[in-house]
Design an enzyme around this catalytic site. Structure first.
Site, mmCIF file in Angstrom:
data_model
loop_
_atom_site.group_PDB
_atom_site.id
_atom_site.type_symbol
_atom_site.label_atom_id
_atom_site.label_comp_id
_atom_site.label_asym_id
_atom_site.label_seq_id
_atom_site.Cartn_x
_atom_site.Cartn_y
_atom_site.Cartn_z
ATOM 1 N N PHE A 1 0.850 -1.201 0.000
ATOM 2 C CA PHE A 1 0.000 0.000 0.000
ATOM 3 C C PHE A 1 0.880 1.243 0.000
ATOM 4 C CE2 PHE A 1 -4.150 1.914 1.356
ATOM 5 C CZ PHE A 1 -3.707 3.191 1.651
ATOM 6 N N CYS A 2 1.826 1.310 0.956
ATOM 7 C CA CYS A 2 2.661 2.502 1.077
ATOM 8 C C CYS A 2 3.678 2.603 -0.052
ATOM 9 C CB CYS A 2 3.364 2.506 2.432
ATOM 10 S SG CYS A 2 2.246 2.761 3.834
ATOM 11 N N ALA A 3 4.233 1.461 -0.488
ATOM 12 C CA ALA A 3 5.188 1.502 -1.596
ATOM 13 C C ALA A 3 4.533 2.073 -2.852
ATOM 14 C CB ALA A 3 5.738 0.102 -1.866
ATOM 15 N N ALA B 1 1.898 4.060 -2.869
ATOM 16 C CA ALA B 1 1.607 5.468 -2.603
ATOM 17 C C ALA B 1 2.824 6.342 -2.882
ATOM 18 C CB ALA B 1 1.148 5.639 -1.158
ATOM 19 N N HIS B 2 4.001 5.868 -2.518
ATOM 20 C CA HIS B 2 5.207 6.674 -2.770
ATOM 21 C C HIS B 2 5.555 6.701 -4.248
ATOM 22 C CE1 HIS B 2 5.728 7.561 1.374
ATOM 23 N NE2 HIS B 2 5.727 6.277 1.691
#
Length: 326
Positions: A85-87, A89-90
Protein backbone atom coordinates in the site's frame (compact mmCIF):
# COMPACT_ATOMS: atom_id res chain seq x y z
CA UNK A 1 -17.29 3.11 6.53
CA UNK A 2 -16.53 0.44 3.95
CA UNK A 3 -13.42 0.20 1.85
CA UNK A 4 -9.86 -0.44 3.04
CA UNK A 5 -10.57 -0.70 6.77
CA UNK A 6 -10.07 -4.29 7.94
CA UNK A 7 -10.92 -4.15 11.65
CA UNK A 8 -12.22 -0.68 12.46
CA UNK A 9 -15.19 1.44 11.43
CA UNK A 10 -14.02 5.07 11.43
CA UNK A 11 -16.55 7.87 11.49
CA UNK A 12 -17.09 9.42 8.03
CA UNK A 13 -14.64 12.31 7.62
CA UNK A 14 -17.48 14.69 6.76
CA UNK A 15 -18.87 14.23 10.28
CA UNK A 16 -15.54 14.91 12.00
CA UNK A 17 -15.18 17.72 14.51
CA UNK A 18 -12.41 19.31 16.54
CA UNK A 19 -8.79 18.41 15.88
CA UNK A 20 -9.79 15.44 13.71
CA UNK A 21 -11.60 17.78 11.32
CA UNK A 22 -8.63 20.14 11.45
CA UNK A 23 -6.28 17.33 10.40
CA UNK A 24 -8.52 16.46 7.46
CA UNK A 25 -8.49 20.11 6.41
CA UNK A 26 -4.69 20.20 6.53
CA UNK A 27 -4.52 16.89 4.66
CA UNK A 28 -6.54 18.38 1.84
CA UNK A 29 -4.44 21.53 1.66
CA UNK A 30 -0.94 20.17 2.27
CA UNK A 31 -1.12 16.53 1.17
CA UNK A 32 -3.78 16.83 -1.51
CA UNK A 33 -5.88 13.95 -0.13
CA UNK A 34 -8.50 14.96 2.42
CA UNK A 35 -9.75 11.50 3.33
CA UNK A 36 -6.48 9.55 3.20
CA UNK A 37 -7.29 6.19 4.80
CA UNK A 38 -3.77 6.09 6.29
CA UNK A 39 -4.92 8.80 8.68
CA UNK A 40 -8.65 8.13 8.84
CA UNK A 41 -7.88 4.73 10.38
CA UNK A 42 -6.28 6.56 13.35
CA UNK A 43 -9.20 8.92 13.89
CA UNK A 44 -10.51 6.85 16.83
CA UNK A 45 -7.57 8.35 18.75
CA UNK A 46 -7.12 12.08 18.08
CA UNK A 47 -3.72 12.20 19.86
CA UNK A 48 -2.37 9.42 17.61
CA UNK A 49 -3.89 10.97 14.51
CA UNK A 50 -2.55 14.46 15.15
CA UNK A 51 0.94 13.27 16.09
CA UNK A 52 1.24 10.93 13.10
CA UNK A 53 0.07 13.64 10.74
CA UNK A 54 2.40 16.21 12.32
CA UNK A 55 5.46 13.98 12.00
CA UNK A 56 4.74 13.18 8.37
CA UNK A 57 3.91 16.76 7.46
CA UNK A 58 6.89 18.36 9.16
CA UNK A 59 9.43 15.84 7.85
CA UNK A 60 8.22 14.73 4.40
CA UNK A 61 6.06 17.62 3.20
CA UNK A 62 7.65 20.72 4.73
CA UNK A 63 11.30 21.72 4.98
CA UNK A 64 14.07 22.34 2.46
CA UNK A 65 15.39 18.86 1.63
CA UNK A 66 14.50 17.34 -1.73
CA UNK A 67 10.95 15.94 -1.82
CA UNK A 68 12.10 13.36 -4.35
CA UNK A 69 14.90 12.31 -2.01
CA UNK A 70 12.56 11.96 0.94
CA UNK A 71 10.05 10.00 -1.13
CA UNK A 72 12.87 7.61 -2.08
CA UNK A 73 13.70 7.07 1.58
CA UNK A 74 10.03 6.51 2.42
CA UNK A 75 9.72 4.07 -0.48
CA UNK A 76 12.79 2.18 0.75
CA UNK A 77 11.30 1.90 4.23
CA UNK A 78 7.98 0.70 2.81
CA UNK A 79 9.62 -1.92 0.60
CA UNK A 80 11.70 -3.22 3.50
CA UNK A 81 8.58 -3.43 5.64
CA UNK A 82 6.64 -5.32 2.93
CA UNK A 83 3.93 -2.65 2.78
CA UNK A 84 2.62 -2.65 -0.83
CA UNK A 85 0.00 0.00 0.00
CA UNK A 86 2.66 2.50 1.08
CA UNK A 87 5.19 1.50 -1.60
CA UNK A 88 2.57 2.20 -4.28
CA UNK A 89 1.61 5.47 -2.60
CA UNK A 90 5.21 6.67 -2.77
CA UNK A 91 5.40 5.69 -6.42
CA UNK A 92 2.33 7.86 -7.03
CA UNK A 93 3.96 10.72 -5.13
CA UNK A 94 7.16 10.34 -7.16
CA UNK A 95 4.97 10.68 -10.26
CA UNK A 96 3.64 13.86 -8.64
CA UNK A 97 7.16 15.29 -8.37
CA UNK A 98 7.61 14.64 -12.08
CA UNK A 99 10.02 11.74 -11.58
CA UNK A 100 7.92 9.31 -13.63
CA UNK A 101 10.64 6.88 -14.64
CA UNK A 102 12.06 6.79 -11.12
CA UNK A 103 8.62 6.06 -9.68
CA UNK A 104 8.20 2.93 -11.77
CA UNK A 105 11.80 1.82 -11.29
CA UNK A 106 11.40 1.85 -7.52
CA UNK A 107 8.02 0.13 -7.57
CA UNK A 108 9.40 -2.68 -9.73
CA UNK A 109 12.12 -3.27 -7.18
CA UNK A 110 14.88 -2.11 -9.51
CA UNK A 111 17.82 0.14 -8.61
CA UNK A 112 17.82 3.79 -9.69
CA UNK A 113 20.56 4.69 -12.16
CA UNK A 114 21.64 7.80 -10.26
CA UNK A 115 24.07 6.92 -7.43
CA UNK A 116 22.59 9.53 -5.09
CA UNK A 117 19.06 8.25 -5.59
CA UNK A 118 20.27 4.68 -5.25
CA UNK A 119 21.93 5.54 -1.94
CA UNK A 120 18.81 7.14 -0.50
CA UNK A 121 16.63 4.18 -1.45
CA UNK A 122 19.14 1.75 0.05
CA UNK A 123 19.39 3.73 3.28
CA UNK A 124 15.60 3.67 3.60
CA UNK A 125 15.75 -0.12 3.40
CA UNK A 126 18.50 -0.38 6.04
CA UNK A 127 19.08 2.71 8.17
CA UNK A 128 22.01 1.29 10.13
CA UNK A 129 24.48 2.43 7.48
CA UNK A 130 26.03 5.86 6.95
CA UNK A 131 23.34 8.42 6.04
CA UNK A 132 23.59 9.65 2.43
CA UNK A 133 22.51 13.21 3.21
CA UNK A 134 24.07 16.26 4.87
CA UNK A 135 23.76 16.83 8.61
CA UNK A 136 21.57 19.90 8.21
CA UNK A 137 18.90 17.78 6.49
CA UNK A 138 19.01 14.90 8.98
CA UNK A 139 15.83 15.86 10.82
CA UNK A 140 13.79 15.75 7.61
CA UNK A 141 15.23 12.50 6.27
CA UNK A 142 15.29 10.66 9.59
CA UNK A 143 11.85 12.01 10.51
CA UNK A 144 10.46 10.83 7.18
CA UNK A 145 11.97 7.36 7.59
CA UNK A 146 10.74 6.88 11.15
CA UNK A 147 7.32 8.29 10.30
CA UNK A 148 6.89 5.57 7.70
CA UNK A 149 8.25 2.84 9.92
CA UNK A 150 5.28 3.76 12.10
CA UNK A 151 2.76 4.34 9.31
CA UNK A 152 3.71 1.12 7.47
CA UNK A 153 2.89 -0.89 10.56
CA UNK A 154 -0.46 0.82 11.08
CA UNK A 155 -1.36 0.33 7.43
CA UNK A 156 -0.28 -3.32 7.26
CA UNK A 157 -2.12 -4.10 10.50
CA UNK A 158 -5.38 -2.26 9.90
CA UNK A 159 -5.86 -1.59 6.17
CA UNK A 160 -6.14 -3.77 3.09
CA UNK A 161 -3.30 -3.80 0.57
CA UNK A 162 -5.38 -1.94 -2.03
CA UNK A 163 -4.64 1.77 -2.19
CA UNK A 164 -7.51 2.55 -4.60
CA UNK A 165 -10.95 0.94 -5.08
CA UNK A 166 -10.74 -2.24 -7.10
CA UNK A 167 -6.96 -2.28 -6.86
CA UNK A 168 -6.65 -0.11 -9.96
CA UNK A 169 -3.35 1.29 -8.66
CA UNK A 170 -1.73 -1.77 -10.28
CA UNK A 171 -1.96 0.04 -13.63
CA UNK A 172 0.86 2.42 -14.49
CA UNK A 173 -1.52 4.86 -16.20
CA UNK A 174 -3.61 5.09 -13.01
CA UNK A 175 -0.52 5.71 -10.88
CA UNK A 176 0.76 8.35 -13.26
CA UNK A 177 -2.61 10.08 -13.54
CA UNK A 178 -3.07 10.06 -9.76
CA UNK A 179 0.39 11.53 -9.35
CA UNK A 180 -0.24 14.28 -11.88
CA UNK A 181 -3.42 15.24 -10.03
CA UNK A 182 -1.29 15.86 -6.92
CA UNK A 183 1.54 17.66 -8.68
CA UNK A 184 0.53 21.20 -7.76
CA UNK A 185 0.14 20.30 -4.09
CA UNK A 186 3.41 18.34 -3.92
CA UNK A 187 5.38 21.21 -5.42
CA UNK A 188 4.07 23.84 -3.02
CA UNK A 189 6.37 25.31 -0.38
CA UNK A 190 4.85 24.68 3.04
CA UNK A 191 5.43 26.68 6.19
CA UNK A 192 7.03 24.43 8.82
CA UNK A 193 5.23 24.00 12.14
CA UNK A 194 1.64 24.55 11.02
CA UNK A 195 0.57 21.13 12.32
CA UNK A 196 1.98 21.57 15.82
CA UNK A 197 -0.98 23.47 17.34
CA UNK A 198 -3.10 20.36 16.70
CA UNK A 199 -0.98 18.08 18.90
CA UNK A 200 -2.71 16.53 21.89
CA UNK A 201 0.45 15.12 23.49
CA UNK A 202 4.01 16.25 24.05
CA UNK A 203 7.31 14.49 24.58
CA UNK A 204 11.05 15.01 24.62
CA UNK A 205 12.50 15.72 21.16
CA UNK A 206 15.14 13.23 19.94
CA UNK A 207 18.82 14.04 19.62
CA UNK A 208 18.68 13.98 15.81
CA UNK A 209 16.03 16.72 15.83
CA UNK A 210 16.55 18.48 19.12
CA UNK A 211 15.10 21.71 17.79
CA UNK A 212 12.35 22.39 15.31
CA UNK A 213 8.94 21.00 14.43
CA UNK A 214 10.09 17.50 13.40
CA UNK A 215 11.46 16.81 16.88
CA UNK A 216 8.34 18.21 18.53
CA UNK A 217 6.11 15.99 16.40
CA UNK A 218 8.22 12.90 17.04
CA UNK A 219 8.14 13.43 20.79
CA UNK A 220 4.36 13.79 20.66
CA UNK A 221 3.98 10.56 18.68
CA UNK A 222 6.13 8.59 21.10
CA UNK A 223 4.03 9.77 24.03
CA UNK A 224 0.72 9.01 22.31
CA UNK A 225 1.80 5.60 21.03
CA UNK A 226 3.24 4.38 24.33
CA UNK A 227 -0.17 4.83 25.94
CA UNK A 228 -1.09 1.53 24.30
CA UNK A 229 1.13 -0.33 26.76
CA UNK A 230 -1.64 0.11 29.31
CA UNK A 231 -3.78 -2.33 27.34
CA UNK A 232 -1.39 -5.16 28.22
CA UNK A 233 -0.43 -6.76 31.50
CA UNK A 234 2.94 -5.72 32.91
CA UNK A 235 4.28 -9.15 31.94
CA UNK A 236 3.04 -8.97 28.36
CA UNK A 237 4.20 -5.40 27.81
CA UNK A 238 7.68 -6.36 29.06
CA UNK A 239 7.71 -9.41 26.79
CA UNK A 240 6.94 -7.33 23.70
CA UNK A 241 9.55 -4.73 24.65
CA UNK A 242 12.22 -7.39 25.16
CA UNK A 243 11.43 -9.12 21.88
CA UNK A 244 11.68 -5.89 19.90
CA UNK A 245 14.83 -4.84 21.76
CA UNK A 246 16.51 -8.06 20.60
CA UNK A 247 15.65 -7.42 16.93
CA UNK A 248 18.30 -6.13 14.54
CA UNK A 249 15.94 -3.51 13.09
CA UNK A 250 16.02 -4.98 9.58
CA UNK A 251 15.49 -8.75 9.39
CA UNK A 252 11.86 -9.89 9.04
CA UNK A 253 10.46 -12.04 11.84
CA UNK A 254 11.17 -15.68 10.85
CA UNK A 255 8.11 -17.79 10.17
CA UNK A 256 9.46 -20.27 12.71
CA UNK A 257 9.79 -17.67 15.46
CA UNK A 258 7.73 -18.51 18.55
CA UNK A 259 4.76 -16.24 19.20
CA UNK A 260 2.53 -15.95 22.26
CA UNK A 261 -0.44 -18.28 22.01
CA UNK A 262 -3.51 -16.61 20.54
CA UNK A 263 -5.80 -18.16 23.16
CA UNK A 264 -3.68 -17.27 26.19
CA UNK A 265 -1.89 -14.00 25.39
CA UNK A 266 -3.66 -12.44 22.40
CA UNK A 267 -2.62 -8.88 23.24
CA UNK A 268 1.08 -9.71 23.42
CA UNK A 269 0.82 -11.65 20.16
CA UNK A 270 -0.93 -8.77 18.36
CA UNK A 271 1.44 -6.09 19.62
CA UNK A 272 4.50 -8.17 18.74
CA UNK A 273 3.22 -8.84 15.24
CA UNK A 274 2.43 -5.13 14.79
CA UNK A 275 6.05 -4.37 15.67
CA UNK A 276 7.88 -7.04 13.71
CA UNK A 277 5.54 -8.56 11.10
CA UNK A 278 2.29 -6.59 10.78
CA UNK A 279 1.56 -8.16 7.38
CA UNK A 280 1.11 -11.46 9.23
CA UNK A 281 -1.77 -10.27 11.41
CA UNK A 282 -4.87 -12.36 10.76
CA UNK A 283 -8.57 -11.99 11.43
CA UNK A 284 -8.17 -14.63 14.14
CA UNK A 285 -5.41 -12.65 15.86
CA UNK A 286 -7.59 -9.57 16.10
CA UNK A 287 -10.75 -11.45 17.08
CA UNK A 288 -8.95 -13.28 19.89
CA UNK A 289 -7.98 -9.98 21.55
CA UNK A 290 -10.78 -7.67 20.56
CA UNK A 291 -13.59 -8.69 22.86
CA UNK A 292 -15.82 -6.28 24.78
CA UNK A 293 -15.11 -3.71 26.10
CA UNK A 294 -12.29 -3.25 23.54
CA UNK A 295 -13.05 -0.58 20.91
CA UNK A 296 -11.50 0.87 17.76
CA UNK A 297 -9.66 3.26 20.07
CA UNK A 298 -8.11 0.33 21.93
CA UNK A 299 -7.12 -1.52 18.78
CA UNK A 300 -5.33 1.40 17.16
CA UNK A 301 -3.49 2.08 20.42
CA UNK A 302 -2.34 -1.53 20.79
CA UNK A 303 -1.06 -1.54 17.21
CA UNK A 304 0.58 1.85 17.79
CA UNK A 305 2.39 0.53 20.86
CA UNK A 306 3.96 -2.28 18.86
CA UNK A 307 4.73 0.11 16.01
CA UNK A 308 6.49 2.69 18.17
CA UNK A 309 8.67 0.04 19.79
CA UNK A 310 9.85 -0.95 16.31
CA UNK A 311 10.43 2.71 15.42
CA UNK A 312 12.51 3.24 18.54
CA UNK A 313 14.57 0.13 17.81
CA UNK A 314 15.36 1.40 14.32
CA UNK A 315 16.12 4.83 15.77
CA UNK A 316 18.61 3.29 18.22
CA UNK A 317 20.64 1.92 15.30
CA UNK A 318 20.93 5.25 13.51
CA UNK A 319 24.23 6.89 12.74
CA UNK A 320 24.63 10.60 12.26
CA UNK A 321 26.04 11.92 8.98
CA UNK A 322 29.40 12.11 10.78
CA UNK A 323 29.27 8.33 11.31
CA UNK A 324 28.68 8.33 15.07
CA UNK A 325 25.82 6.66 16.90
CA UNK A 326 22.95 9.05 17.46
Amino acid sequence: MTGPFRYTSPEPPQSATGEVADVYTQLAADFGIRNASTFVVLSASPPLLTATWALMRESLLAGRASRTGKELVAAGVSLANRCPFCATAHAVLLHATGDHRLAETVLRGDEPEDPGERGLLAWGKDMSGPPPFPAHEADEYVGTALAFHFINRVVSSLLSEQMLPGGVEKYRLVRSTAGRSLAATVRRDLTPGTSLPLLGTAGEPPAWAAEGPVGTAYGALRTAAHQGAGLLSTRDAAFVRESVAGWDGVTPLPLSAPLPERADRPGARLALLAARAPYRITDEDVAAWRVPPSTDHCLVHLVAFGAILAVERVEALLRTPAGELS
